[in-house]
Design a protein around this motif. Sequence first.
Motif, PDB file in Angstrom:
ATOM      1  N   HIS A   1     -12.074   6.172   5.846  1.00  0.00           N
ATOM      2  CA  HIS A   1     -12.870   5.697   6.971  1.00  0.00           C
ATOM      3  C   HIS A   1     -13.008   6.782   8.040  1.00  0.00           C
ATOM      4  CE1 HIS A   1     -13.645   1.529   5.983  1.00  0.00           C
ATOM      5  NE2 HIS A   1     -12.422   1.431   5.509  1.00  0.00           N
ATOM      6  N   LYS A   2     -11.963   7.532   8.260  1.00  0.00           N
ATOM      7  CA  LYS A   2     -12.021   8.613   9.240  1.00  0.00           C
ATOM      8  C   LYS A   2     -13.009   9.689   8.791  1.00  0.00           C
ATOM      9  CE  LYS A   2      -9.048  11.685  11.877  1.00  0.00           C
ATOM     10  NZ  LYS A   2      -7.671  12.128  12.119  1.00  0.00           N
ATOM     11  N   MET A   3     -12.999  10.024   7.499  1.00  0.00           N
ATOM     12  CA  MET A   3     -13.930  11.018   6.988  1.00  0.00           C
ATOM     13  C   MET A   3     -15.373  10.525   7.097  1.00  0.00           C
ATOM     14  SD  MET A   3     -14.078  12.805   3.229  1.00  0.00           S
ATOM     15  CE  MET A   3     -14.637  11.331   2.426  1.00  0.00           C
ATOM     16  N   VAL A   4     -15.615   9.250   6.783  1.00  0.00           N
ATOM     17  CA  VAL A   4     -16.958   8.687   6.895  1.00  0.00           C
ATOM     18  C   VAL A   4     -17.409   8.681   8.355  1.00  0.00           C
ATOM     19  CG1 VAL A   4     -18.302   6.568   6.603  1.00  0.00           C
ATOM     20  CG2 VAL A   4     -16.798   7.343   4.781  1.00  0.00           C
ATOM     21  N   ASP A   5     -16.510   8.391   9.267  1.00  0.00           N
ATOM     22  CA  ASP A   5     -16.846   8.430  10.687  1.00  0.00           C
ATOM     23  C   ASP A   5     -17.258   9.829  11.121  1.00  0.00           C
ATOM     24  OD1 ASP A   5     -16.407   5.746  11.096  1.00  0.00           O
ATOM     25  OD2 ASP A   5     -14.344   6.016  11.829  1.00  0.00           O
ATOM     26  N   HIS A   6     -16.543  10.839  10.655  1.00  0.00           N
ATOM     27  CA  HIS A   6     -16.904  12.213  11.002  1.00  0.00           C
ATOM     28  C   HIS A   6     -18.261  12.593  10.420  1.00  0.00           C
ATOM     29  CE1 HIS A   6     -12.517  12.977  11.990  1.00  0.00           C
ATOM     30  NE2 HIS A   6     -13.179  13.305  13.081  1.00  0.00           N
TER      31      HIS A   6
ATOM     32  N   PRO B   1       0.831  -1.213   0.000  1.00  0.00           N
ATOM     33  CA  PRO B   1       0.000   0.000   0.000  1.00  0.00           C
ATOM     34  C   PRO B   1       0.861   1.257   0.000  1.00  0.00           C
ATOM     35  CG  PRO B   1       0.009  -1.003   2.154  1.00  0.00           C
ATOM     36  CD  PRO B   1       0.720  -1.952   1.246  1.00  0.00           C
ATOM     37  N   PHE B   2       0.295   2.338  -0.498  1.00  0.00           N
ATOM     38  CA  PHE B   2       1.009   3.612  -0.562  1.00  0.00           C
ATOM     39  C   PHE B   2       1.021   4.257   0.821  1.00  0.00           C
ATOM     40  CE2 PHE B   2       0.910   8.240  -1.030  1.00  0.00           C
ATOM     41  CZ  PHE B   2       2.123   8.421  -1.642  1.00  0.00           C
ATOM     42  N   ALA B   3       2.176   4.392   1.397  1.00  0.00           N
ATOM     43  CA  ALA B   3       2.369   5.115   2.649  1.00  0.00           C
ATOM     44  C   ALA B   3       3.729   5.800   2.574  1.00  0.00           C
ATOM     45  CB  ALA B   3       2.299   4.167   3.837  1.00  0.00           C
ATOM     46  N   PRO B   4       3.747   7.117   2.415  1.00  0.00           N
ATOM     47  CA  PRO B   4       5.019   7.798   2.216  1.00  0.00           C
ATOM     48  C   PRO B   4       5.935   7.778   3.435  1.00  0.00           C
ATOM     49  CG  PRO B   4       3.259   9.380   2.442  1.00  0.00           C
ATOM     50  CD  PRO B   4       2.626   8.024   2.394  1.00  0.00           C
ATOM     51  N   TYR B   5       5.373   7.641   4.627  1.00  0.00           N
ATOM     52  CA  TYR B   5       6.156   7.637   5.852  1.00  0.00           C
ATOM     53  C   TYR B   5       5.849   6.376   6.648  1.00  0.00           C
ATOM     54  CZ  TYR B   5       6.473  12.548   4.617  1.00  0.00           C
ATOM     55  OH  TYR B   5       6.676  13.701   3.941  1.00  0.00           O
ATOM     56  N   PRO B   6       6.755   5.935   7.496  1.00  0.00           N
ATOM     57  CA  PRO B   6       6.455   4.774   8.344  1.00  0.00           C
ATOM     58  C   PRO B   6       5.273   5.080   9.270  1.00  0.00           C
ATOM     59  CG  PRO B   6       8.797   5.272   8.394  1.00  0.00           C
ATOM     60  CD  PRO B   6       8.127   6.382   7.660  1.00  0.00           C
ATOM     61  N   ASN B   7       4.375   4.136   9.409  1.00  0.00           N
ATOM     62  CA  ASN B   7       3.171   4.250  10.245  1.00  0.00           C
ATOM     63  C   ASN B   7       2.219   5.355   9.780  1.00  0.00           C
ATOM     64  OD1 ASN B   7       4.021   2.157  11.907  1.00  0.00           O
ATOM     65  ND2 ASN B   7       5.157   3.552  13.218  1.00  0.00           N
ATOM     66  N   ALA B   8       2.330   5.763   8.531  1.00  0.00           N
ATOM     67  CA  ALA B   8       1.418   6.771   8.004  1.00  0.00           C
ATOM     68  C   ALA B   8       0.090   6.118   7.642  1.00  0.00           C
ATOM     69  CB  ALA B   8       2.026   7.433   6.771  1.00  0.00           C
ATOM     70  N   ALA B   9      -0.981   6.898   7.697  1.00  0.00           N
ATOM     71  CA  ALA B   9      -2.295   6.381   7.366  1.00  0.00           C
ATOM     72  C   ALA B   9      -2.409   6.194   5.856  1.00  0.00           C
ATOM     73  CB  ALA B   9      -3.372   7.350   7.851  1.00  0.00           C
ATOM     74  N   THR B  10      -3.075   5.117   5.456  1.00  0.00           N
ATOM     75  CA  THR B  10      -3.301   4.875   4.037  1.00  0.00           C
ATOM     76  C   THR B  10      -4.535   5.650   3.587  1.00  0.00           C
ATOM     77  OG1 THR B  10      -4.638   2.925   4.502  1.00  0.00           O
ATOM     78  CG2 THR B  10      -2.276   2.580   4.197  1.00  0.00           C
ATOM     79  N   ARG B  11      -4.767   5.656   2.289  1.00  0.00           N
ATOM     80  CA  ARG B  11      -5.939   6.362   1.749  1.00  0.00           C
ATOM     81  C   ARG B  11      -7.235   5.770   2.289  1.00  0.00           C
ATOM     82  NH1 ARG B  11      -2.827   6.055  -3.453  1.00  0.00           N
ATOM     83  NH2 ARG B  11      -1.901   8.105  -3.667  1.00  0.00           N
ATOM     84  N   ARG B  12      -7.270   4.460   2.449  1.00  0.00           N
ATOM     85  CA  ARG B  12      -8.474   3.804   2.960  1.00  0.00           C
ATOM     86  C   ARG B  12      -8.755   4.232   4.403  1.00  0.00           C
ATOM     87  NH1 ARG B  12      -9.401  -2.454   2.064  1.00  0.00           N
ATOM     88  NH2 ARG B  12      -9.847  -1.587   0.033  1.00  0.00           N
TER      89      ARG B  12
END
Length: 53
Positions: A27-32, A12-23
């Motif tokens: 999910h965070k936006m849908v939760d909000h 998966p695309f993650a530019p930094y270690p432990n960075a959040a993925t697009r998915r």
Amino acid sequence: MKTQTLSKRDFPFAPYPNAATRRELMHKMVDHLLIIACSAGIASALMLLAVIA
């Protein structure tokens, strides 16, 4: 000696270690949005009860 190349589909695309993925960001936006919708529903129910009383 052969060199092995990795395609972008292998991980998966993650530019930094432990960075959040697009998915995870989606999910965070849908939760909000769900929190906002529930808050609006509770507020309208309380206003209805205040008007009826």
